[in-house]
Design a protein around this motif. Structure first.
Motif, PDB file in Angstrom:
ATOM      1  N   ALA A 235       0.834  -1.198   0.000  1.00 39.95           N
ATOM      2  CA  ALA A 235       0.000   0.000   0.000  1.00 39.95           C
ATOM      3  C   ALA A 235       0.873   1.254   0.000  1.00 39.95           C
ATOM      4  N   SER A 236       0.418   2.268  -0.692  1.00 38.33           N
ATOM      5  CA  SER A 236       1.172   3.512  -0.793  1.00 38.33           C
ATOM      6  C   SER A 236       0.242   4.702  -0.603  1.00 38.33           C
ATOM      7  N   ALA A 237       0.799   5.788  -0.098  1.00 32.13           N
ATOM      8  CA  ALA A 237       0.069   7.056  -0.065  1.00 32.13           C
ATOM      9  C   ALA A 237      -0.231   7.487  -1.499  1.00 32.13           C
ATOM     10  N   PRO A 238      -1.194   8.361  -1.719  1.00 29.42           N
ATOM     11  CA  PRO A 238      -1.498   8.825  -3.076  1.00 29.42           C
ATOM     12  C   PRO A 238      -0.264   9.408  -3.756  1.00 29.42           C
ATOM     13  N   VAL A 239      -0.162   9.221  -5.060  1.00 27.75           N
ATOM     14  CA  VAL A 239       1.020   9.607  -5.828  1.00 27.75           C
ATOM     15  C   VAL A 239       0.668  10.688  -6.841  1.00 27.75           C
ATOM     16  N   LEU A 240       1.502  11.727  -6.877  1.00 28.78           N
ATOM     17  CA  LEU A 240       1.375  12.782  -7.882  1.00 28.78           C
ATOM     18  C   LEU A 240       2.648  12.799  -8.708  1.00 28.78           C
ATOM     19  N   GLY A 241       2.504  12.609 -10.018  1.00 32.74           N
ATOM     20  CA  GLY A 241       3.662  12.597 -10.900  1.00 32.74           C
ATOM     21  C   GLY A 241       4.073  14.003 -11.306  1.00 32.74           C
ATOM     22  N   ILE A 242       5.381  14.253 -11.258  1.00 26.36           N
ATOM     23  CA  ILE A 242       5.952  15.540 -11.650  1.00 26.36           C
ATOM     24  C   ILE A 242       6.790  15.324 -12.898  1.00 26.36           C
ATOM     25  N   TYR A 243       6.565  16.128 -13.929  1.00 25.34           N
ATOM     26  CA  TYR A 243       7.358  15.957 -15.143  1.00 25.34           C
ATOM     27  C   TYR A 243       8.053  17.254 -15.520  1.00 25.34           C
TER      28      TYR A 243
END
Length: 332
Positions: A65-73
């Motif tokens: 399980a992981s905390a919510p992920v926000l991708g940065i590009y």
């Protein structure tokens, strides 16, 4: 708010440091995640550098399980799954602190090859012979029951998220992300009545009795390859990928972006399509890197890039890491 930062490889070190400095200037506690990935479940959010490639790599490495992920590009990365360009991190952080975001739970595939569990997949799992243009025989089983025996170039098993990636290029349907299904597509089957199959996400999918003149490989999300001797098994992973979606984001939806690209691809030569799919999976690449990834002759790569540049499908930029090098990325 506690945030963990994660990068694809050592090249993202400078970017992660910049992100950490920006976050802390806004009063957000942050830490760069170590290889043990313990912080994934201990923080409020994970910011992943490296664009879509970073998102895919993160969910390959983090299986629990992981905390919510926000991708940065960055400007030389793709942004289908990754939603935020690094230059917009400061105003976006203020929105995140106010809770102006949503979290989408995205189904992953749990993958077992010849009895050995490998990394999970977010988009798709494909089985192909190690040498292109070679037929592969296989038996498809759903929940232990034989569905078809087929000879084809290969077979793809896709999540709804992956339905607008490789599966769509192979003739599969587009499926909304929240649908509880998997897709199975036989690629260029000798049986021209073979059609893409939609199965419940609760199903157990087996590609069994895999044979070909050359060795066959399981390809995870268009990247990592694992040799397979006889059997691929896929089921729904117990821990979905949790992706942050900025509330009220005016950008075009993932589906709309992919539909636009798919319509344009109908007019392209096969080599140009292959280069576009490679850029989608790998992010920005040089001409030499594209030739290596696609195994196309350099002259073919050069002509295809010229076609894609003229059509406005890709753009050419100077690499941020080497000012002498020109790189190519999707322009959608």
């Amino acid at each position: 708010m506690r945030v963990a930062l994660w990068g694809v490889d050592s090249r993202d070190g400078a970017l992660l440091s910049k992100m950490k400095k920006t976050l802390e200037s806004l009063g957000v506690r942050s830490q760069i995640m170590k290889d043990d990935y313990k912080a994934a479940a201990e923080v409020d959010m994970v910011l992943v550098a490296g664009g879509d490639k970073g998102i895919l790599n993160y969910f390959h490495k983090v299986q629990a399980a992981s905390a919510p992920v926000l991708g940065i590009y960055e400007t030389d990365s793709t942004g289908f799954l990754a939603q935020l360009e690094v230059r917009d991190l400061e105003p976006a952080t203020r929105r995140l602190k106010r809770g102006e975001y949503e979290v989408d739970e995205v189904t992953r595939l749990k993958v077992t090859v010849d009895g050995r569990e490998v990394e999970p997949a977010l988009n798709d799992v494909a089985v192909f012979p190690g040498k292109s243009a070679t037929l592969m025989e296989h038996v498809l089983k759903i929940d232990g029951k034989d569905i078809w025996h087929d000879q084809s170039d290969g077979v793809i098993i896709s999540t709804p998220t992956g339905s607008t990636a490789y599966t769509m290029s192979a003739g599969g349907p587009m499926v909304l992300q929240k649908s509880q299904v998997f897709l199975i597509v036989s690629v260029n089957s000798l049986d021209n009545t073979r059609r893409p199959l939609v199965v419940p996400s609760s199903a157990r999918i087996e590609i069994a009795d895999i044979t070909s003149r050359y060795h066959c490989e399981v390809v995870l999300d268009g990247g990592r390859r694992v040799r397979v001797k006889n059997l691929l098994e896929c089921v729904r992973h117990e821990h979905p990928a949790r992706l942050v979606r900025m509330a009220g984001d005016p950008a075009a939806s993932l589906m709309a972006k992919k539909v636009h690209l798919a319509e344009d691809m109908l007019k392209m030569p096969p080599s140009a399509k292959l280069i576009l799919k490679t850029l989608e999976y790998e992010g920005a690449l040089s001409q030499k890197e594209l030739a290596s990834r696609t195994m196309l002759p350099e002259r073919t790569v050069r002509l295809s890039l010229s076609h894609l540049l003229d059509g406005g499908y890709v753009k050419k930029k100077t690499s941020l890491r080497d000012a002498r090098q020109r790189i190519y990325e999707l322009k959608i």
